[in-house]
Design an enzyme around this catalytic site. Structure first.
Site, PDB file in Angstrom:
ATOM      1  N   CYS A  76       0.861  -1.189   0.000  1.00 51.52           N
ATOM      2  CA  CYS A  76       0.000   0.000   0.000  1.00 51.52           C
ATOM      3  C   CYS A  76       0.892   1.232   0.000  1.00 51.52           C
ATOM      4  O   CYS A  76       1.562   1.480  -0.985  1.00 51.52           O
ATOM      5  CB  CYS A  76      -0.977  -0.022   1.173  1.00 51.52           C
ATOM      6  SG  CYS A  76      -0.284  -0.529   2.757  1.00 51.52           S
ATOM      7  N   SER A  77       0.924   1.992   1.088  1.00 53.02           N
ATOM      8  CA  SER A  77       1.766   3.197   1.088  1.00 53.02           C
ATOM      9  C   SER A  77       2.270   3.480   2.494  1.00 53.02           C
ATOM     10  O   SER A  77       2.372   4.628   2.897  1.00 53.02           O
ATOM     11  CB  SER A  77       0.983   4.387   0.551  1.00 53.02           C
ATOM     12  OG  SER A  77      -0.193   4.576   1.322  1.00 53.02           O
ATOM     13  N   CYS A  78       2.581   2.437   3.272  1.00 54.82           N
ATOM     14  CA  CYS A  78       3.090   2.614   4.638  1.00 54.82           C
ATOM     15  C   CYS A  78       4.310   3.527   4.618  1.00 54.82           C
ATOM     16  O   CYS A  78       5.209   3.360   3.791  1.00 54.82           O
ATOM     17  CB  CYS A  78       3.462   1.274   5.258  1.00 54.82           C
ATOM     18  SG  CYS A  78       2.046   0.163   5.408  1.00 54.82           S
TER      19      CYS A  78
END
Lengths: 87, 218
Positions: free
Chosen positions: B125-127
């Site tokens: 995702c975009s952690c």
């Protein structure tokens, strides 16, 4: 790493499944996100940072076989190997 | 009035009188998830769980976080070996020690050396260590960065202007689960005698993601 592909929310990337790595460090127990994602109380599962070589992950297509890739993997996605398989 | 266009007041095409191309208004319907967010937010407010002021305050707090926080941590580690040891042992505790409110963020600092260069990504995702560095850049969330940097990190770094010696090992960290990462870049040469604040000004956001290197002193 196990190659299973259960339905639902998992945080184990497909590109690492079935690959051989070594434990870089243990991070301790965390609630299993495969349960907490659905509002269930997550059972505590041990989480590890696992190190792979790019050669192991990408084979012949590796840009530089000795570069490394590390990811956090829950214990239930790991199974032991005998030493001859370790990178 | 200067902004009236008597020839066609409703259909703006081509170039405006001020020389900019017209862009369509963003008149698309709300998406499923946008409707869901509004519905949940309104319910929480109606039921007294939160207030619009609290929501706005949280957004402001998030927007106030910036890469300058991370830069201060890096500069401290450059000048204080004991702090650096604490940072590498537990980056969350070290950030809190400097007064940064990072909430429940579990942070790991990874150190660049002449032998090893670290790069951070989240392929799922975009952690991103938002509670320390603020919001991630748009490219960090792009499918191109997320899929390419785990497969051809040297090519991706070269596109960012970073070319590493062949004998430097690249360690790509995929933030797949509970931890977030910050790169501790190498202190640039020629910075002996600089103050902590001067050093912090050399630490770029990208140098803490691993897609850049700190600035050289002028």
């Amino acid at each position: 790493m196990r190659t299973m592909a259960p339905p639902g929310h998992v945080r184990t990337p497909f590109y690492l499944r079935g690959k051989h790595g070594v434990i870089e460090r243990a991070l301790g127990p965390f609630p299993n996100p495969e349960q907490t994602a659905y509002g269930l109380p997550g059972e505590a599962r041990d989480l590890y940072r696992v190190r792979f070589t790019m050669a192991e992950v990408w084979g012949e297509a590796a840009e530089n076989p000795d570069d490394l890739l590390e990811a956090e993997i829950f214990a239930h996605w790991l199974e032991p190997l005998d030493d001859s398989h370790a990178p | 009035m200067p902004h009236d266009h008597p020839d066609d007041p409703f259909h703006h095409e081509g170039i405006s009188p001020s020389g900019h191309p017209y862009r369509k208004d963003d008149d698309t319907p709300l998406s499923y998830w946008q409707c869901m967010e509004i519905a949940v937010r309104e319910l929480l407010i109606e039921k007294g769980v939160t207030t619009p002021a609290e929501v706005a305050a949280q957004i402001e707090a998030m927007d106030a976080r910036s890469p300058a926080n991370g830069a201060a941590v890096v500069a401290r580690a450059w000048v204080d070996p004991a702090f650096k040891a604490r940072l590498l042992a537990d980056a969350s505790a070290a950030s809190r020690e400097m007064g940064f409110d990072i909430g429940t963020l579990r942070l790991i600092a990874v150190e660049n050396t002449p032998q090893v260069h670290n790069v951070i990504v989240c392929t799922l995702c975009s952690c991103y260590p938002r509670n320390l560095l603020g919001l991630p850049p748009d490219w960090y969330k792009s499918r191109a960065y997320r899929s390419r940097v785990v497969k051809e990190p040297r090519k991706v770094l070269a596109e960012f202007g970073v070319t590493l010696p062949e004998d430097t090992t690249i360690r790509v960290h995929d933030s797949t689960s509970e931890m977030r990462y910050i790169v501790l870049p190498m202190r640039p040469p020629g910075t002996e005698g600089m103050s902590e604040a001067e050093l912090a000004a050399l630490v770029t956001r990208d140098s803490m993601i691993g897609t850049g290197l700190p600035r050289r002193p002028a």
